[in-house]
Design an enzyme around this catalytic site. Structure first.
Site, PDB file in Angstrom:
ATOM      1  N   ASP A 133      35.845  44.590  47.859  1.00 52.08           N
ATOM      2  CA  ASP A 133      35.472  44.310  46.474  1.00 52.08           C
ATOM      3  C   ASP A 133      34.820  42.917  46.421  1.00 52.08           C
ATOM      4  O   ASP A 133      35.372  41.951  46.961  1.00 52.08           O
ATOM      5  CB  ASP A 133      36.762  44.343  45.632  1.00 52.08           C
ATOM      6  CG  ASP A 133      36.503  44.393  44.146  1.00 52.08           C
ATOM      7  OD1 ASP A 133      35.384  44.733  43.739  1.00 52.08           O
ATOM      8  OD2 ASP A 133      37.450  44.101  43.378  1.00 52.08           O
ATOM      9  N   ASP A 151      28.102  41.416  46.385  1.00 52.74           N
ATOM     10  CA  ASP A 151      27.839  40.974  45.010  1.00 52.74           C
ATOM     11  C   ASP A 151      27.006  39.698  45.065  1.00 52.74           C
ATOM     12  O   ASP A 151      27.529  38.601  45.199  1.00 52.74           O
ATOM     13  CB  ASP A 151      29.158  40.729  44.276  1.00 52.74           C
ATOM     14  CG  ASP A 151      28.924  40.179  42.870  1.00 52.74           C
ATOM     15  OD1 ASP A 151      27.746  40.064  42.461  1.00 52.74           O
ATOM     16  OD2 ASP A 151      29.912  39.869  42.186  1.00 52.74           O
ATOM     17  N   ASN A 183      36.617  50.599  38.150  1.00 52.04           N
ATOM     18  CA  ASN A 183      37.548  49.665  38.784  1.00 52.04           C
ATOM     19  C   ASN A 183      38.704  49.325  37.855  1.00 52.04           C
ATOM     20  O   ASN A 183      38.481  48.954  36.705  1.00 52.04           O
ATOM     21  CB  ASN A 183      36.825  48.365  39.144  1.00 52.04           C
ATOM     22  CG  ASN A 183      35.830  48.540  40.261  1.00 52.04           C
ATOM     23  OD1 ASN A 183      35.606  49.648  40.752  1.00 52.04           O
ATOM     24  ND2 ASN A 183      35.226  47.438  40.683  1.00 52.04           N
ATOM     25  N   ILE A 184      39.917  49.432  38.387  1.00 52.74           N
ATOM     26  CA  ILE A 184      41.100  49.137  37.585  1.00 52.74           C
ATOM     27  C   ILE A 184      42.023  48.230  38.380  1.00 52.74           C
ATOM     28  O   ILE A 184      42.504  48.609  39.457  1.00 52.74           O
ATOM     29  CB  ILE A 184      41.807  50.443  37.170  1.00 52.74           C
ATOM     30  CG1 ILE A 184      40.910  51.217  36.194  1.00 52.74           C
ATOM     31  CG2 ILE A 184      43.157  50.150  36.526  1.00 52.74           C
ATOM     32  CD1 ILE A 184      41.215  52.676  36.075  1.00 52.74           C
TER      33      ILE A 184
END
Ligand SMILES: [Zn+2]
Length: 333
Positions: free
Chosen positions: A94, A116, A277-278
């Protein structure tokens, strides 16, 4: 060099194609410890839902990247033990922020990575994303990229100023980078305080904050430009008020925490959004359960007696998300 295929993981390619076509989304749950991973795997195995295990920068610092990677390998075996014959589990980095980090994850057995570079100028975002894609694809590892800037704070990812993804850029970006999925910004936000009270209205009946709606017009514009291309939503916890209430009733202090309403996530899941996404919601579930035990049984000092209930509460939350919000149950028999 370890291939994720040898340890029973899968990449996101087929998973996302099916989710886009089927009008549901795959849950991407962050994990930092054993109880959280057990809850994720139990929930996924029981509902036969494909699942993405996410490792954030905060998790790498807290638990160690190598340890988390071996825990994911153990999770595949654990899923089979639970009777899930063909577990579809992705191990995903992530918010990777450099080529070196993404490469190290590919090399140690991750099946998917996110680069990212959304805070960089457009051309630099393209160059770095393409570099990661070129390396990852050699090993059949899928790559998530990001275009647009999300607000909020998540571990060490934070941005003061957010801006929506510009639909006019997405074709050029996806074509030139070769990325497999795209995280976009349409008003979701990281953390448990997604919106300032002045951005919200108040429900006159409950006195609770009502957040501004997601920019579905931007999402639909993007879908029109890239038909069938997998779209990802970050910062998509809904901050269930029941957990906030339990936390506050048991000595906690979370005034005005607010998230994305589940109806909006359900609507997004029916579109090209195929990964949601959680993270914050599971933190809240865990904290609520632990606080309750500490408040009701002040003499308790066996960690299993408070982490156990925390695990059960997280599992309940994950099943709820899979069945009632994302619709991914029964998609990995
Ligand atoms: Zn994120």
């Amino acid at each position: 060099m370890v291939s994720y295929k040898e340890i029973g993981l899968v990449n996101t390619r087929e998973m996302f194609a099916k989710a886009v076509a089927g009008g549901y989304a795959i849950p991407a749950f962050n994990f930092n410890n054993m109880e959280q991973l057990q809850a994720i795997i139990q929930a996924s195995a029981e509902t036969k839902s494909p699942v993405i295990l996410q490792v954030s920068k905060g998790a790498r610092n807290y638990a160690n990247q190598t340890l988390l990677r071996y825990m994911a390998e153990g999770a595949v075996q654990y899923a089979k033990e639970l009777g899930w014959e063909h577990p579809q589990i992705v191990l995903h980095l992530d918010h990777g922020d450099s080529f070196e980090l993404c490469k190290s994850c590919v090399d140690m057995g991750f099946s998917s990575v996110m680069i990212d570079a959304s805070s960089l100028p457009y051309e630099e975002n393209i160059a770095l994303t393409k570099q990661v894609v070129d390396y990852a694809h050699k090993y059949d590892v899928t790559v998530e990229a990001e275009l647009g800037v999300l607000a909020g704070v998540e571990d060490e990812v934070s941005a003061e100023e957010s801006h929506y993804t510009r639909p006019e850029e997405v074709i050029d970006f996806a074509t030139r980078t070769g990325c497999d999925s795209l995280a976009i910004s349409i008003g979701t936000s990281h953390g448990a305080y997604k919106f300032k009270p002045e951005q919200c209205t108040r429900d006159p009946k409950t006195g609770r904050l009502v957040p501004p709606p997601l920019a579905f017009d931007v999402l639909h514009e993007i879908e029109k430009k890239l038909p069938g291309f997998p779209i990802v939503l970050h910062g998509s916890s809904s901050v269930p008020q029941e957990y906030v209430d339990i936390i506050n009733a048991n000595g906690g202090k979370l005034p005005d925490a607010v998230g994305i309403p589940e109806e909006q996530l359900r609507e997004a899941a029916k579109s090209a959004v195929c990964k949601i996404n959680i993270d914050s919601d599971s933190r809240l579930a865990m904290t609520a359960a632990v606080r309750k035990v500490f408040n009701e049984k002040p003499g308790e000092f066996d960690p299993r007696k408070y982490l156990g209930p925390a695990r059960d509460e997280m599992k309940k939350l994950y099943i709820h998300k899979i069945v009632n919000v994302l619709g991914s149950n029964g998609k990995a028999e």
